[in-house]
Scaffold this motif. Structure first.
Motif, short mmCIF file in Angstrom:
data_model
loop_
_atom_site.label_atom_id
_atom_site.label_comp_id
_atom_site.label_asym_id
_atom_site.label_seq_id
_atom_site.Cartn_x
_atom_site.Cartn_y
_atom_site.Cartn_z
N PHE A 1 0.83 -1.21 0.00
CA PHE A 1 0.00 0.00 0.00
C PHE A 1 0.86 1.26 0.00
CE2 PHE A 1 -2.32 3.44 2.07
CZ PHE A 1 -3.53 3.43 1.39
N SER A 2 1.88 1.26 0.86
CA SER A 2 2.75 2.43 0.96
C SER A 2 4.01 2.29 0.12
CB SER A 2 3.16 2.65 2.43
OG SER A 2 3.86 1.53 2.93
N GLY A 3 4.32 1.07 -0.34
CA GLY A 3 5.57 0.84 -1.05
C GLY A 3 6.76 0.73 -0.11
N HIS A 4 6.50 0.54 1.19
CA HIS A 4 7.55 0.50 2.21
C HIS A 4 8.18 -0.88 2.26
CE1 HIS A 4 9.16 0.28 6.37
NE2 HIS A 4 9.41 1.56 6.18
N ILE A 5 9.49 -0.96 2.09
CA ILE A 5 10.21 -2.23 2.17
C ILE A 5 10.55 -2.51 3.63
CG2 ILE A 5 12.27 -3.52 1.47
CD1 ILE A 5 12.43 -1.79 -1.01
N MET A 6 10.04 -3.61 4.16
CA MET A 6 10.31 -3.97 5.55
C MET A 6 11.68 -4.60 5.71
SD MET A 6 6.61 -5.41 6.81
CE MET A 6 6.53 -6.65 5.52
N TRP A 7 12.03 -5.49 4.81
CA TRP A 7 13.34 -6.11 4.89
C TRP A 7 13.74 -6.66 3.53
CZ3 TRP A 7 9.14 -8.84 7.07
CH2 TRP A 7 8.83 -10.05 6.44
N ILE A 8 15.04 -6.71 3.30
CA ILE A 8 15.64 -7.48 2.20
C ILE A 8 16.82 -8.21 2.83
CG2 ILE A 8 16.62 -7.47 -0.11
CD1 ILE A 8 15.55 -4.70 -0.54
N HIS A 9 16.67 -9.48 3.09
CA HIS A 9 17.71 -10.25 3.76
C HIS A 9 18.39 -11.21 2.79
CE1 HIS A 9 16.07 -9.73 8.14
NE2 HIS A 9 16.65 -8.65 7.65
N VAL A 10 19.70 -11.26 2.88
CA VAL A 10 20.49 -12.18 2.07
C VAL A 10 21.16 -13.19 2.99
CG1 VAL A 10 22.49 -10.63 2.12
CG2 VAL A 10 22.29 -12.35 0.31
N TRP A 11 21.20 -14.44 2.54
CA TRP A 11 21.83 -15.51 3.32
C TRP A 11 22.24 -16.60 2.34
CZ3 TRP A 11 24.25 -15.21 7.49
CH2 TRP A 11 24.49 -16.31 8.32
N HIS A 12 22.93 -17.62 2.82
CA HIS A 12 23.33 -18.69 1.91
C HIS A 12 22.17 -19.62 1.59
CE1 HIS A 12 23.55 -21.41 5.37
NE2 HIS A 12 24.26 -20.49 5.98
N SER A 13 20.99 -19.30 2.12
CA SER A 13 19.77 -20.02 1.78
C SER A 13 18.58 -19.14 2.13
CB SER A 13 19.68 -21.34 2.57
OG SER A 13 18.39 -21.91 2.42
N ASN A 14 17.52 -19.21 1.34
CA ASN A 14 16.29 -18.51 1.71
C ASN A 14 15.21 -19.49 2.14
OD1 ASN A 14 15.58 -19.63 -0.74
ND2 ASN A 14 15.40 -17.68 -1.83
N ARG A 15 15.65 -20.68 2.52
CA ARG A 15 14.72 -21.70 3.02
C ARG A 15 14.92 -21.95 4.52
NH1 ARG A 15 12.45 -24.75 -1.22
NH2 ARG A 15 13.25 -24.14 -3.27
N ASN A 16 15.71 -21.11 5.16
CA ASN A 16 15.92 -21.22 6.60
C ASN A 16 14.70 -20.66 7.31
OD1 ASN A 16 16.66 -20.81 9.31
ND2 ASN A 16 18.81 -20.57 8.78
N LEU A 17 13.83 -21.55 7.81
CA LEU A 17 12.56 -21.11 8.37
C LEU A 17 12.73 -20.24 9.61
CD1 LEU A 17 10.37 -24.31 7.95
CD2 LEU A 17 10.63 -22.36 6.43
N GLN A 18 13.75 -20.52 10.42
CA GLN A 18 13.97 -19.70 11.61
C GLN A 18 14.32 -18.27 11.23
OE1 GLN A 18 16.95 -21.80 13.88
NE2 GLN A 18 15.41 -23.00 14.97
N LEU A 19 15.12 -18.12 10.19
CA LEU A 19 15.49 -16.78 9.73
C LEU A 19 14.26 -16.03 9.23
CD1 LEU A 19 17.72 -14.70 9.04
CD2 LEU A 19 17.91 -15.79 6.81
#
Length: 277
Positions: free
Chosen positions: A149-167
């Motif tokens: 709605f506002s176009g506000h980015i909450m986060w962009i996180h980089v890691w060696h996997s984007n399937r880490n559920l805890q992250l």
């Protein structure tokens, strides 16, 4: 209001916002002359005071173009401001493009964009999450959350996997009216967490899902060195986007303005806030 969002406000607008939201005017006051005195003492100069030319911005532009080769005039102006502390007029940047990148100017004027419809009721009505897998061949995965709605980015996180559920859980424990993502096991946790939080605060929602579905080996030394650097770059880009007004679009009925200001003060844009408190 953050210091970065001041880029899109003139002195009078900044003073008005300070008086309305940040200063107890019954005990304190601030005028235009005093504000300008404070700003100049901090070395914060307006565009005309910095007096940049096509030649003076060339080194900075070459540096920015390595990271953002397709950025347009508005985005480049914002990048110069946020990353190089340079306030440059649109005329100067436009002249730079005409001289050094005429082929990109022609490409921009081709008008090949296809419009898509999107509807949201207000701030915190929903947030969209997704993972980016195109970098997995380099051993890197991105996960992003946006308030559309506002176009506000909450986060962009980089890691060696984007399937880490805890992250992913760590970044999405934000009670909201709804979350939306594509279908995939890495987003099941988001759906469950959002549903649990919403049902906790509103028992009438029990039994109803509060999420909307839209249908190798790692070189650890590389990750240890590169991921912190890349995360810093992503954080800078996020702040740049969140604190820069988008180009006015007559086809858009959602609020126009700086995303962070729309998100923090929806009442100033005649918008509703569905945040669960």
């Amino acid at each position: 209001m953050t210091e970065h969002s001041l880029e899109s406000l003139n002195d009078r607008a900044i003073i008005r916002t300070l008086r309305e939201k940040h200063i107890d005017t019954e005990h304190y006051g601030i005028g235009l002359a005093k504000f300008r005195e404070i700003r100049e003492s901090m070395g914060l100069q307006h565009t005309c005071q910095q007096g940049h030319t096509v030649e003076s911005i060339r080194d900075a532009m070459m540096d920015i173009r390595q990271m953002y080769p397709k950025a347009g005039i508005r985005e480049v102006i914002s990048l110069l401001f946020h990353e190089k502390n340079m306030s440059v007029s649109r005329t100067i940047v436009s002249s730079y493009f005409a001289i050094f990148e005429p082929e990109l100017v022609h490409e921009c004027k081709a008008r090949c964009l296809k419009r898509r419809r999107f509807w949201a009721a207000g701030v915190n009505d929903l947030f969209a999450v997704n993972q980016h897998v195109k970098w997995l061949r380099f051993g890197l995965g991105l996960h992003t959350g946006i308030k559309p709605f506002s176009g506000h980015i909450m986060w962009i996180h980089v890691w060696h996997s984007n399937r880490n559920l805890q992250l992913i859980y760590h970044t999405t424990l934000i009670p909201s009216k709804n979350s939306v993502s594509d279908l995939g096991t890495k987003n099941f946790g988001i759906a469950n967490a959002q549903t649990l939080l919403r049902q906790h605060y509103d028992p009438d929602l029990r039994g109803m899902l509060q999420h909307r579905w839209m249908r190798f080996k790692k070189i650890m030394v590389f990750c240890w060195v590169f991921i912190p650097w890349l995360q810093h770059k992503l954080d800078v880009y996020r702040d740049c986007v969140n604190n820069t007004a988008k180009r006015h679009d007559r086809n858009k009925i959602l609020p126009h303005g700086v995303p962070s200001l729309i998100y923090d003060s929806p009442q100033d844009f005649n918008a509703l806030d569905f945040k669960v408190t």
